[in-house]
Design an enzyme around this catalytic site. Structure first.
Site, mmCIF file in Angstrom:
data_model
loop_
_atom_site.group_PDB
_atom_site.id
_atom_site.type_symbol
_atom_site.label_atom_id
_atom_site.label_comp_id
_atom_site.label_asym_id
_atom_site.label_seq_id
_atom_site.Cartn_x
_atom_site.Cartn_y
_atom_site.Cartn_z
ATOM 1 N N ASP A 229 3.701 0.393 3.040
ATOM 2 C CA ASP A 229 2.565 0.136 2.159
ATOM 3 C C ASP A 229 3.122 -0.663 0.979
ATOM 4 O O ASP A 229 4.334 -0.728 0.768
ATOM 5 C CB ASP A 229 1.911 1.453 1.706
HETATM 6 C C1 BGC Z 1 -2.972 0.359 -0.228
HETATM 7 C C2 BGC Z 1 -3.028 -0.258 1.148
HETATM 8 C C3 BGC Z 1 -3.253 -1.742 1.039
HETATM 9 C C4 BGC Z 1 -2.152 -2.345 0.190
HETATM 10 C C5 BGC Z 1 -2.279 -3.845 0.003
HETATM 11 C C6 BGC Z 1 -2.020 -0.357 -1.159
HETATM 12 O O1 BGC Z 1 -2.201 0.064 -2.474
HETATM 13 O O2 BGC Z 1 -2.596 1.707 -0.129
HETATM 14 O O3 BGC Z 1 -4.052 0.331 1.901
HETATM 15 O O4 BGC Z 1 -3.309 -2.324 2.307
HETATM 16 O O5 BGC Z 1 -2.199 -1.744 -1.106
HETATM 17 O O6 BGC Z 1 -3.343 -4.161 -0.809
#
Ligand code: BGC
Length: 767
Positions: A229
């Site tokens: 993530d």
């Molecule tokens: C989220 C993800 C997301 C990523 C990119 C993170 O804060 O948990 O779900 O895909 O950011 O934006």
């Protein structure tokens, strides 16, 4: 030379740098091996392609794209074919916008209604979540676009999301939190899986060998890309060892950690090569995606069709709905004019267009007498708005009252503090009730709210967060142009205190005991006989259905469904199976199959719901997956109303350890000792990359204390998103976003530990 040899010939300095993206939204690139950078973008119900100010929290602008209904809404359709179609639309928009990988769908389990991201997830049930996620993935990938399912795994709270540890036993882990991912991986074949921020049983998901190597790659045979993530890599070397391929976004300092580990013999270079090879395969596949023009109007129309199929009719006393021709309708409630159709955070879409119930009602044949806001969206008393609404209501036959949760209550990085609707909305409803008018409530929010107020309305539609064209869908349901066919994908408890994890969900910032284990959602309420407001799987229709000739065959269950009403409508037949668990007093009946069928008035159809590899298995702590004994199979209209019960034998019963645990014993056996209090002495904490910003106040250097003080300011700020995202963070996360290289990172750590000048020299002069 084949790809593997080419990779092998790269110096470790180069390869190590390929284990992180080349930019915020781009994967790694390397001309020597023919690997191009590809663009990755959120997300689950629409594309968030950022041209400026890249960030992972949905702040700033993004290019317009279609905002489809959220996953929470779509799951209520119980129509996985529609889920696959939505995926195709997402894939088409992605290809058009140059996005090779869509960061979605998300399929975490809704353990508590308070989780701030529940609107992004499908259900409290892993089978339903898995089937939907697999359908989305098939759709997204139909044109070659890659789908990245997320967040793997056991990610069910937003508060302190980067530091908390989920203590979960293997049975609950496998059955409740991983089965959805397993179905999505095996049936959807996603190109990628994103690891979650949290820890599971003491190990960060991103470094969790048990999750990534043993289960995902080993047991399920996943050979695609595993991505962190954003900012969710906490220990680079153990992440590579666990089988994670790509750290996102770009990290300037992690390559040095990898190089040092390989050179020092602490990391096998082959693992680095494996990760690069998987990225190369992904990059090659991405080049084959075909992009075509997007018909944005058609996409918006499809978004409306999705919303139409997801609306859940929860109450319809006296057949108030559909509204009758000529009835004078007063439209009340801020949400009617300023719709809430999506949640906030990384999934935030900049929609191509947004309709509203007010606008659509004006265009319809309904006799609208007027609109009144009724309450302040952000809460607080407004007698003026309420009395305007009461005045308008007096001259109407029916009041359509649009209630919901304000934007700030459903967002990434924050949980809800309670599950009530804002007081001022409930006061409005109480003020309208004595007028003696028929009241229809339309609810807009991404999940479960307390519904003890529903005695103040005659009819109730839960519209969830239904995307940019949701308003039109609601008006069609009100007027009877469509017949609502959604069914709840989560339970609405009578009271918040009834939620099985209620007491433990938020008890500690750093540790969560999953003491309720497999008893999540309806499995708990039904097995323990706890009354609920609206059960899982529940939803009404404007027509009636009759079920006959139900029977079990060796491969599944059969039933004839007849539409006995006077208009077309869709029924959802649900199959639940109760396993003969040797160690539990209360074995829950679990969803193991479902089928949505549309029937014209008077029409009948024979429905077959097959058994599959998930139907009979359960997890035994010493034997792993097992099956055996007599299973009870139920067919029903929801998780509580069954019209058929039969038995299937699957061989010799599994033997337990003798005593069957009551729920209480089971729960108590899963509570681990109370979280130890952090007892750092002032100046006594040695800062490392894993030190939480909050704890920097215990470090020696004033730089550390300054940081902690700034974080403290944020934690007191009114902006919950900022305060939550800034405080409980390992400092590695902040340094990543500061784009520091490894010398500067070391400089920062030195400064935190009291070596100010040495630290500043490294930060400023990189030496
Ligand atoms: C989220 C993800 C997301 C990523 C990119 C993170 O804060 O948990 O779900 O895909 O950011 O934006």
């Amino acid at each position: 030379m084949d790809d593997r040899q080419k990779i092998g010939n790269l110096p470790i300095e180069k390869k190590a740098d390929l284990l992180t993206g080349s930019a915020f939204w781009q994967s790694a690139e390397c001309a020597e091996i023919g690997m191009d950078a590809v663009t990755l973008s959120d997300g689950p119900h629409g594309l968030r392609v950022q041209d400026k100010m890249p960030n992972h929290l949905g702040m700033g602008t993004s290019c317009p794209s279609t905002c489809f209904p959220t996953s929470a809404a779509m799951a209520c359709s119980w129509d996985t074919e529609l889920g696959e179609e939505i995926g195709k639309y997402l894939g088409a928009e992605a290809a058009y916008m140059g996005v090779a990988m869509v960061l979605g769908p998300g399929l975490n389990i809704k353990r508590s209604p308070k989780c701030g991201r529940n609107f992004e997830y499908f259900s409290e049930d892993p089978y339903l979540s898995g089937k939907f996620a697999a359908a989305y993935v098939r759709g997204i990938q139909a044109n070659g676009t890659a789908s990245c399912i997320k967040h793997f795994a056991v990610n069910s709270r937003e508060r302190a999301r980067m530091v908390y540890d989920c203590r979960v036993d293997e049975a609950a882990l496998r059955e409740t939190y991983l089965t959805g991912f397993e179905i999505a991986v095996k049936e959807g074949k996603p190109a990628a899986v994103m690891t979650a921020y949290n820890k599971v049983n003491g190990v960060y998901c991103n470094s969790n060998k048990h999750l990534v190597s043993d289960i995902l790659r080993g047991e399920w045979g996943f050979d695609g890309l595993v991505v962190s993530d954003w900012g969710g890599t906490f220990d680079k070397v153990s992440s590579v060892k666990a089988g994670v391929d790509l750290e996102m976004p770009r990290c300037k300092f992690s390559k040095d950690e990898v190089i040092a580990a390989v050179k020092g013999g602490g990391l096998d270079e082959k693992l680095v090569d494996d990760a690069v090879a998987r990225q190369l395969a992904f990059s090659h596949a991405a080049q084959k995606v075909k992009s075509e023009d997007v018909d944005w109007i058609a996409h918006s129309r499809f978004a409306r069709r999705c919303a139409e199929n997801s609306l859940v009719l929860l109450k319809n006393e006296g057949g108030v709905l559909p509204l009758k021709k000529g009835e004078r309708v007063a439209l009340i409630g801020d949400f009617a004019r300023r719709p809430r159709y999506q949640g906030a955070g990384s999934s935030l879409v900049n929609p191509t267009f947004v309709d509203s119930i007010f606008g659509e009602m004006q265009k319809s044949e309904l006799s609208l007498t007027g609109f009144a806001r009724g309450f302040e969206r952000k809460g607080g008393e407004s007698k003026k708005l309420r009395s305007q609404a009461v005045k308008l209501a007096k001259n109407a036959d029916v009041l359509v009252v649009c209630l919901g949760l304000p934007e700030g209550m459903e967002l990434e990085s924050c949980d809800r503090r309670h599950i009530e609707l804002p007081r001022n909305q409930l006061d409005l409803l109480s003020a309208l009730r004595p007028l003696g008018k028929k009241i229809v409530v339309v609810l807009s929010c991404g999940g479960v709210v307390d519904m003890s107020w529903d005695e103040n309305c005659d009819a109730l539609i839960h519209a969830y967060l239904s995307g940019q064209s949701g308003g039109g869908a609601v008006v069609k349901a009100l007027s009877g142009e469509i017949n609502p066919s959604g069914r709840l994908a989560e339970t609405f408890p009578l009271r918040e205190e009834d939620v099985p994890c209620h007491e433990i969900y938020n008890k500690y910032p750093y540790k969560m005991d999953y003491a309720e284990g497999i008893y999540v959602g309806y499995k708990y309420y039904n097995a323990l006989g706890v009354p609920v407001k609206y059960p899982f799987g529940y939803g009404l229709s404007y027509t009636t259905f009759c079920y006959s000739d139900a029977a079990l065959g060796s491969g599944g269950a059969y039933v004839t469904v007849s539409n006995t009403g006077s208009r077309g409508g869709a029924a959802v037949v649900q199959m639940y199976i109760k396993a003969p668990r040797p160690d539990l007093e209360h074995s829950p009946a679990e969803l193991k199959g479902f089928k949505k069928v549309f029937l014209e008035a008077g029409q009948s159809v024979r429905v077959f719901i097959p058994f599959d590899e998930y139907s009979f298995r359960f997890w035994d702590k010493s034997k792993g997956w097992v099956e055996g004994g007599d299973y009870t199979v139920f067919l029903g209209e929801n998780s509580r109303d069954f019209f058929f019960e039969g038995t299937v034998n699957r061989g010799k019963a599994i033997e337990g350890e003798g005593k069957k645990l009551s729920y209480e014993q089971y729960f108590n056996s899963h509570i681990s000792p109370v979280e130890p209090k952090k007892s750092h002495k002032k100046g006594g904490l040695e800062a490392t990359l894993m030190t939480e910003i909050y704890d920097l106040k215990y470090c020696k250097g004033f730089v550390a204390r300054l940081f902690a003080w700034i974080a403290g300011l944020y934690s007191r700020s009114k902006d919950e998103l900022l305060s939550n995202s800034m405080t409980h963070l390992p400092i590695r996360f902040i340094l990543l976003f500061m784009k520091y290289d490894s010398i500067q990172v070391q400089g920062f750590i030195d400064a935190c530990n009291g070596h100010f000048f040495r630290g500043v020299r490294k930060i400023l002069f990189k030496k």
